[in-house]
Design a protein around this motif. Structure first.
Motif, mmCIF file in Angstrom:
data_model
loop_
_atom_site.group_PDB
_atom_site.id
_atom_site.type_symbol
_atom_site.label_atom_id
_atom_site.label_comp_id
_atom_site.label_asym_id
_atom_site.label_seq_id
_atom_site.Cartn_x
_atom_site.Cartn_y
_atom_site.Cartn_z
ATOM 1 N N ASN A 5 0.845 -1.195 0.000
ATOM 2 C CA ASN A 5 0.000 0.000 0.000
ATOM 3 C C ASN A 5 0.879 1.242 0.000
ATOM 4 O O ASN A 5 1.894 1.302 0.656
ATOM 5 C CB ASN A 5 -0.886 0.035 1.251
ATOM 6 C CG ASN A 5 -2.012 -0.984 1.158
ATOM 7 O OD1 ASN A 5 -2.075 -1.761 0.213
ATOM 8 N ND2 ASN A 5 -2.886 -0.969 2.132
ATOM 9 N N SER A 10 -4.141 1.132 -2.667
ATOM 10 C CA SER A 10 -4.435 0.349 -1.470
ATOM 11 C C SER A 10 -5.124 -0.948 -1.845
ATOM 12 O O SER A 10 -5.803 -1.030 -2.874
ATOM 13 C CB SER A 10 -5.280 1.155 -0.477
ATOM 14 O OG SER A 10 -6.382 1.704 -1.129
ATOM 15 N N ILE A 12 -7.638 -3.963 -0.331
ATOM 16 C CA ILE A 12 -8.569 -4.356 0.731
ATOM 17 C C ILE A 12 -8.982 -5.796 0.461
ATOM 18 O O ILE A 12 -9.546 -6.109 -0.594
ATOM 19 C CB ILE A 12 -9.801 -3.425 0.752
ATOM 20 C CG1 ILE A 12 -9.354 -2.008 1.117
ATOM 21 C CG2 ILE A 12 -10.850 -3.930 1.725
ATOM 22 C CD1 ILE A 12 -10.338 -0.926 0.794
ATOM 23 N N SER A 13 -8.674 -6.657 1.417
ATOM 24 C CA SER A 13 -8.961 -8.078 1.232
ATOM 25 C C SER A 13 -10.454 -8.342 1.410
ATOM 26 O O SER A 13 -11.092 -7.802 2.313
ATOM 27 C CB SER A 13 -8.161 -8.861 2.272
ATOM 28 O OG SER A 13 -8.309 -10.220 2.022
ATOM 29 N N SER A 14 -11.020 -9.146 0.517
ATOM 30 C CA SER A 14 -12.446 -9.457 0.623
ATOM 31 C C SER A 14 -12.739 -10.771 -0.083
ATOM 32 O O SER A 14 -12.185 -11.056 -1.140
ATOM 33 C CB SER A 14 -13.264 -8.340 -0.029
ATOM 34 O OG SER A 14 -14.558 -8.799 -0.330
ATOM 35 N N VAL A 22 -18.376 -4.878 0.620
ATOM 36 C CA VAL A 22 -17.111 -4.141 0.780
ATOM 37 C C VAL A 22 -17.065 -2.947 -0.180
ATOM 38 O O VAL A 22 -16.727 -1.826 0.208
ATOM 39 C CB VAL A 22 -15.895 -5.082 0.554
ATOM 40 C CG1 VAL A 22 -14.599 -4.287 0.460
ATOM 41 C CG2 VAL A 22 -15.806 -6.103 1.676
ATOM 42 N N ILE A 26 -16.776 1.036 0.758
ATOM 43 C CA ILE A 26 -15.701 1.910 0.251
ATOM 44 C C ILE A 26 -16.311 3.177 -0.357
ATOM 45 O O ILE A 26 -15.877 4.304 -0.082
ATOM 46 C CB ILE A 26 -14.841 1.182 -0.812
ATOM 47 C CG1 ILE A 26 -14.073 0.006 -0.193
ATOM 48 C CG2 ILE A 26 -13.855 2.149 -1.472
ATOM 49 C CD1 ILE A 26 -13.421 -0.919 -1.224
ATOM 50 N N ILE A 189 -7.888 1.580 -5.754
ATOM 51 C CA ILE A 189 -8.243 0.726 -4.620
ATOM 52 C C ILE A 189 -8.567 -0.646 -5.196
ATOM 53 O O ILE A 189 -9.520 -0.805 -5.961
ATOM 54 C CB ILE A 189 -9.465 1.285 -3.851
ATOM 55 C CG1 ILE A 189 -9.167 2.696 -3.336
ATOM 56 C CG2 ILE A 189 -9.850 0.354 -2.699
ATOM 57 C CD1 ILE A 189 -10.388 3.470 -2.872
ATOM 58 N N CYS A 191 -9.680 -4.435 -4.501
ATOM 59 C CA CYS A 191 -10.262 -5.194 -3.397
ATOM 60 C C CYS A 191 -10.633 -6.591 -3.840
ATOM 61 O O CYS A 191 -10.996 -6.814 -4.987
ATOM 62 C CB CYS A 191 -11.440 -4.469 -2.770
ATOM 63 S SG CYS A 191 -12.698 -3.986 -3.897
#
Length: 219
Positions: A5, A10, A12-14, A22, A26, A189, A191
């Motif tokens: 990051n 960035s 974002i784990s999902s 998620v 965001i 971003i 994810c």
């Protein structure tokens, strides 16, 4: 293998099941921070999966432009077009000056008895023009809260949100991911599933010309 990051990136784990939730969080956070929704673009590679473009659009519409008594809307098959919706032009309409990939906003919906043509109409405002759609042309537009990576070619957005899940597997290729990543001007971003992303980056080894991205993909 890791994704680092930094200011413009960035991760974002999902899981696939939670992906829509998620994404919604965001976008909700970004709106609460005062970020203009026009500056945020979700990109995805597939329409019909559980975390595909159609489902993402349905949920983001509820968040960003929910139903109210004051807003007119029109149901087309299983999609609701509402005044205030962000929409994507799907075909070239040179006679109206709009082209495949253009993004606009629904500014008015007219009922049949409200215009001389006696047909229902959706009016979409693009950057410098308004285009009137009658029912036979409704299929030329779709929601644009999330658009396909393919349709985003040639456009740039300040903030790109890119969901990557194993369900997209057959679409995840380096050149497609590269297209998505290079659409963002300020921040990306990512994810979802890190492995699905890294696997996609390894598929079909076209040259990655973005050194800053290559640095973020530390092998």
């Amino acid at each position: 293998e890791s994704l680092q990051n930094d200011q413009g990136f960035s991760f974002i784990s999902s899981g696939e099941q939670q992906m829509i939730e998620v994404l919604t969080q965001i976008v909700d956070k970004a709106m609460k921070k005062g970020i203009d929704i026009k500056d945020i673009q979700v990109l995805a590679p597939m329409y019909r999966t559980q975390a595909g473009i159609n489902e993402i659009n349905r949920h983001l519409q509820q968040l960003i432009n929910p139903k109210t008594n004051k807003k007119r809307e029109v149901k087309v098959n299983d999609v609701v077009f509402r005044v205030g919706d962000k929409v994507l032009q799907l075909v070239n309409q040179p006679e109206d000056g709009v082209y495949n990939g253009d993004i606009g906003e629904i500014v008015a919906i007219f009922k049949e008895n409200e215009n001389v043509e006696n047909v229902e109409q959706i009016v979409v405002s693009f950057d410098d023009r308004e285009v009137v759609y009658e029912p036979q042309a409704y299929e030329n537009i779709t929601h644009a809260y999330c658009i396909s990576i393919h349709k985003s070619q040639g456009s740039e957005f300040p903030i790109v949100i890119l969901p990557v899940v194993p369900g997209y597997r057959r679409m995840l290729r380096k050149n497609l991911l590269y297209t998505a990543i290079t659409r963002c001007k300020k921040s990306l971003i990512l994810c979802g599933n890190k492995q699905a992303f890294l696997q996609g980056v390894r598929e079909e080894d076209t040259n990655l010309r973005n050194p800053s991205l290559t640095e973020k993909l530390v092998y």
